[in-house]
Design an enzyme around this catalytic site. Structure first.
Site, PDB file in Angstrom:
ATOM      1  N   HIS A   5       3.573   9.982  -0.028  1.00 55.51           N
ATOM      2  CA  HIS A   5       4.510  10.237  -0.467  1.00 55.51           C
ATOM      3  C   HIS A   5       5.001  12.455  -0.193  1.00 55.51           C
ATOM      4  O   HIS A   5       3.457  12.651  -0.047  1.00 55.51           O
ATOM      5  CB  HIS A   5       4.342  10.784  -1.881  1.00 55.51           C
ATOM      6  N   CYS A  41       0.696  10.151 -10.020  1.00 55.87           N
ATOM      7  CA  CYS A  41       0.802   8.816  -9.756  1.00 55.87           C
ATOM      8  C   CYS A  41       0.854   8.230 -10.937  1.00 55.87           C
ATOM      9  O   CYS A  41       1.785   7.442 -11.296  1.00 55.87           O
ATOM     10  CB  CYS A  41       0.833   7.791  -8.843  1.00 55.87           C
TER      11      CYS A  41
HETATM   12  C1  CIR Z   1       2.075   2.208  -3.207  1.00 55.04           C
HETATM   13  O1  CIR Z   1       1.182   2.204  -2.418  1.00 55.04           O
HETATM   14  O2  CIR Z   1       3.063   1.980  -4.063  1.00 55.04           O
HETATM   15  C2  CIR Z   1       0.722   2.730  -4.169  1.00 55.04           C
HETATM   16  N1  CIR Z   1      -0.106   1.195  -3.864  1.00 55.04           N
HETATM   17  C3  CIR Z   1       0.169   3.994  -3.860  1.00 55.04           C
HETATM   18  C4  CIR Z   1       1.419   4.572  -5.125  1.00 55.04           C
HETATM   19  C5  CIR Z   1       1.236   6.218  -5.361  1.00 55.04           C
HETATM   20  N2  CIR Z   1       2.349   6.930  -5.541  1.00 55.04           N
HETATM   21  C6  CIR Z   1       2.188   8.202  -5.878  1.00 55.04           C
HETATM   22  O3  CIR Z   1       1.483   8.620  -4.874  1.00 55.04           O
HETATM   23  N3  CIR Z   1       2.904   8.727  -6.295  1.00 55.04           N
END
Ligand code: CIR
Length: 260
Positions: free
Chosen positions: A168, A255
């Site tokens: 991201h 996140c």
């Molecule tokens: C994913 O791959 O969606 C989750 N394992 C990690 C999400 C991380 N979110 C973020 O960086 N905003």
């Protein structure tokens, strides 16, 4: 630029299924649920010490990645935007946030990203009224176009940022107010960030490019002393929180919450 102040922060308790979260680093091993819970509680305590109201949502066992609430909505001063998460296993997480958002925003100020547009909140970085949006494996061009037209309705602005190396946008770059921005890897030399005061995050601490600013305090992941020192040298109060279990499934500090 005027500092934003956050009043509310939404978090969701990790589920026991967190060990099955999506990961690009299987070599780090699976997250341990008990440790993840302890780290999540420490995260909540750090948030609470920043003079905000923390809304703690129940775990959703059906969704291993559901503690990463940042991806399912973008909450601005003017409107809330429910995203359309790009990972299939995460897409229905949005159904469990809408009623929470409705407690804070009138229905006519809740907007939606719709298929074929996809967008993850982790790809959106807010700098005052300007939102930088990463085009990633999760966020497509159509999602970005929809997002920018929603912003325009509310006199907010958006621009696209390309990314190639990270999951991201905010995996690699984060704004900590007062024109200060943490930049790592591919973001260090990007033209669109040249007017910020850049805090360069070296590759050996790249995970710590993901810090969060809350009402004057910067929360930093535990174990990244160079980044911590650079942030402290700018005069910020800092708190460190261990996020080792979330890191195993590509999650960082930002996140884990929706700040608004
Ligand atoms: C994913 O791959 O969606 C989750 N394992 C990690 C999400 C991380 N979110 C973020 O960086 N905003």
């Amino acid at each position: 630029m005027e500092d934003v102040m956050f009043k509310n922060i939404i978090v969701r308790k990790p589920s026991k299924t967190i060990c099955k979260g999506i990961t690009s680093s299987p070599e780090l091993g699976q997250p341990n649920y008990e440790i993840a819970l302890k780290q999540h509680l420490a995260y909540i305590n750090a948030l609470k010490s920043c003079d905000v109201n923390v809304i703690e949502l129940e775990a959703l066992e059906e969704f291993p990645d559901s503690c990463f609430v940042e991806d399912i909505a973008v909450l601005t001063k003017e409107c809330a935007i429910i995203t359309n998460p790009g990972a299939l296993s995460r897409n229905k997480e949005i159904e469990y946030i809408i009623n929470v958002i409705e407690q804070f925003y009138p229905k006519n100020k809740i907007e939606y990203i719709k298929s074929p547009g996809t967008l993850d909140g982790g790809d959106v970085m807010m700098v005052g009224n300007h939102f930088y949006i990463g085009k990633s494996d999760r966020t497509n061009k159509e999602g970005i176009n929809q997002f920018i037209s929603i912003l325009t309705k509310y006199n907010l602005f958006g621009s696209e940022v390309t990314l190639n190396e990270v999951l991201h946008l905010k995996t690699g770059i984060n704004y900590i107010e007062n024109n200060n921005i943490l930049v790592s890897g591919e973001f260090i030399d990007k033209n669109e960030f040249k007017n910020f005061n850049k805090i360069i995050v070296q590759d050996n601490e790249s995970y710590a490019a993901n810090c969060i600013w809350i009402n004057g305090t910067v929360i930093i992941p535990f174990g990244y002393p160079q980044v911590q020192k650079k942030i402290q040298n700018l005069g910020y109060k800092t708190i460190t929180v261990d996020t080792s279990e979330f890191k195993k499934i590509d999650g960082g500090l930002s996140c884990l919450s929706l700040r608004f």
